[in-house]
Scaffold this active site. Structure first.
Site, mmCIF file in Angstrom:
data_model
loop_
_atom_site.group_PDB
_atom_site.id
_atom_site.type_symbol
_atom_site.label_atom_id
_atom_site.label_comp_id
_atom_site.label_asym_id
_atom_site.label_seq_id
_atom_site.Cartn_x
_atom_site.Cartn_y
_atom_site.Cartn_z
ATOM 1 N N LEU A 95 0.833 -1.203 0.000
ATOM 2 C CA LEU A 95 0.000 0.000 0.000
ATOM 3 C C LEU A 95 0.868 1.255 0.000
ATOM 4 O O LEU A 95 0.577 2.227 -0.712
ATOM 5 C CB LEU A 95 -0.913 -0.022 1.226
ATOM 6 C CG LEU A 95 -1.897 1.129 1.416
ATOM 7 C CD1 LEU A 95 -2.946 1.142 0.325
ATOM 8 C CD2 LEU A 95 -2.556 1.037 2.793
ATOM 9 N N ILE A 248 -6.057 -6.844 3.208
ATOM 10 C CA ILE A 248 -6.517 -7.291 4.523
ATOM 11 C C ILE A 248 -7.477 -8.467 4.390
ATOM 12 O O ILE A 248 -7.467 -9.394 5.214
ATOM 13 C CB ILE A 248 -7.164 -6.128 5.291
ATOM 14 C CG1 ILE A 248 -6.123 -5.032 5.546
ATOM 15 C CG2 ILE A 248 -7.762 -6.612 6.603
ATOM 16 C CD1 ILE A 248 -4.846 -5.514 6.222
ATOM 17 N N PHE A 364 -9.030 -2.247 10.950
ATOM 18 C CA PHE A 364 -8.171 -1.409 10.116
ATOM 19 C C PHE A 364 -8.487 -1.531 8.632
ATOM 20 O O PHE A 364 -9.257 -2.383 8.218
ATOM 21 C CB PHE A 364 -6.680 -1.610 10.409
ATOM 22 C CG PHE A 364 -6.132 -3.015 10.334
ATOM 23 C CD1 PHE A 364 -6.757 -4.010 9.643
ATOM 24 C CD2 PHE A 364 -4.931 -3.322 10.972
ATOM 25 C CE1 PHE A 364 -6.226 -5.286 9.562
ATOM 26 C CE2 PHE A 364 -4.388 -4.587 10.904
ATOM 27 C CZ PHE A 364 -5.036 -5.571 10.201
ATOM 28 N N GLU A 365 -7.911 -0.617 7.853
ATOM 29 C CA GLU A 365 -8.234 -0.437 6.423
ATOM 30 C C GLU A 365 -9.716 -0.153 6.224
ATOM 31 O O GLU A 365 -10.334 -0.599 5.257
ATOM 32 C CB GLU A 365 -7.806 -1.654 5.596
ATOM 33 C CG GLU A 365 -6.311 -1.865 5.502
ATOM 34 C CD GLU A 365 -5.598 -0.749 4.759
ATOM 35 O OE1 GLU A 365 -6.270 0.086 4.122
ATOM 36 O OE2 GLU A 365 -4.359 -0.700 4.838
ATOM 37 N N GLY A 366 -10.284 0.599 7.149
ATOM 38 C CA GLY A 366 -11.710 0.923 7.101
ATOM 39 C C GLY A 366 -12.485 -0.093 7.917
ATOM 40 O O GLY A 366 -12.486 -1.281 7.606
#
Length: 381
Positions: A95, A248, A364-366
């Site tokens: 990322l 993820i 995480f990651e939204g």
């Protein structure tokens, strides 16, 4: 148990075989020690870089692997099945390379990208702040041009940085002007005068790779490290979110697969009332539901990845994959603890660690609430 994968090329099959070999040799023997002691696996990411596993999704001309995303994600899943923290850090590194690859100039890419993709520089992603998690537009960390205009002075605090204090570079997002369009992206060096890191967060899981805050006290970043134009930062950050969510999802699927494998192995060995516990219907059905959840998680992230590889929109599918896979990981790891009974609650078996590691995948990651928001908005359109 090795997953029976449908891969697009013989080269991809060889890559999965190589990943399994490296993961079994370098990750599996070390994970329990480092996670229990909360110590960083020095040299491990250099090993993964030398094997070409840190730049798989990027072009060969810059030292990457030139692999389709569906192959890269399955490599990530294999790593996660052995060591979730390492797989997550690998996903974050991928990322962190995205802004330079997708928005950098030719000169910037030639200067920095090969070292990043070959693992000489492992990356961190520095978007979140103490008061700005899901609301990325609320960033307050400032980047001000110096009088000479050849550098930016960075002042403020960042939070939740995977590989914080260990990374060789950070994709840093800071405010250059007021408002939502005033955020700019920088390729920040891993060390600079005026940059300090907080103590590693005391996490439930993923303890071998540090997550820290960062404090920028007027540190200078050369202007040629700005990626894209001033004010383009949110566009850059959001352009990578769907790919990060798929990373993820793959990590969560690998973690769930590891929990399933541990539960099946235990159920085939343990006996009660003269029978293996796997032969008791109540437990057998529980294992069947776990297997269905893992297979479904894998199918969703592969569907999204194949759409990405074809150049088709995949934002909704990425959110579905992240939501499905991480919820599956939480359920499967919890059920794995149940299968092992009292032993599952002890640190003599890895399933209790899998369960602790699974929880963060939903955050995480939204968060998964954000994923539901993305999906519902796509339906409203």
């Amino acid at each position: 148990m090795d997953v029976d994968r449908l891969l697009p090329t013989p080269e991809a099959a060889d890559l999965i075989a190589l990943t399994r070999e490296i993961a079994d040799k370098e990750l599996s023997p070390r994970v329990d020690e480092h996670e229990a002691a909360e110590t960083y696996p020095e040299g491990l990411f250099a090993t993964l870089g030398e094997a070409g596993l840190l730049g798989l999704a990027y072009p060969e001309e810059f030292g990457g692997g030139g692999q389709p995303y569906e192959v890269y994600l399955q490599v990530l899943e294999e790593l996660a099945a052995r060591w979730a923290a390492v797989a997550v850090a690998t996903s974050v590194h991928t990322l962190a390379c995205h802004p330079l690859h997708s928005f950098g100039t030719s000169e910037q890419k030639e200067r920095w990208l090969p070292a990043m993709l070959e693992g000489e520089l492992v990356g961190g992603y520095s978007l979140s702040e103490p008061q700005a998690g899901s609301d990325a537009a609320a960033l307050s960390c400032k980047a001000e041009r110096t009088e000479r205009g050849d550098a930016y002075r960075i002042t403020g605090n960042k939070a939740w940085i995977t590989h914080g204090g260990k990374a060789g570079f950070y994709a840093l997002f800071a405010r250059t002007a007021p408002g939502g369009h005033g955020i700019t992206c920088f390729l920040a060096p891993g060390a600079a005068d005026g940059l300090t890191f907080g103590k590693p967060e005391r996490k439930m899981g993923l303890q071998a790779v540090p997550t820290t805050s960062a404090h920028w006290d007027g540190a200078l970043i050369d202007a040629d490290r700005r990626i894209g134009a001033e004010g383009q930062g949110l566009q850059i950050a959001f352009s990578a979110l769907d790919c990060g969510r798929l990373g993820i999802a793959a990590c969560a699927t690998g973690l769930a697969q590891a929990a399933l494998d541990a539960a099946v192995a235990y159920a085939n060995e343990r006996t009660t009332f003269g029978r293996r516990i796997v032969d008791h219907q109540g437990l057998g059905f529980l294992l069947a539901d776990m297997a269905a959840a893992v297979d479904s998680a894998r199918a969703t992230y592969l569907d999204a990845a194949r759409r990405r590889d074809l150049g088709r929109p995949f934002s909704r599918q990425a959110s579905v994959a992240k939501l499905t896979a991480t919820d599956a990981a939480m359920k499967v790891t919890t059920d794995a603890v149940q299968v092992l009974g009292g032993y599952g609650y002890t640190r003599d078996f890895p399933v209790e660690r899998y369960m602790r590691e699974a929880k963060i995948m939903q955050i995480f990651e939204g968060t998964n609430q954000i994923q539901r928001l993305v999906i519902s908005r796509s339906l409203a359109r």
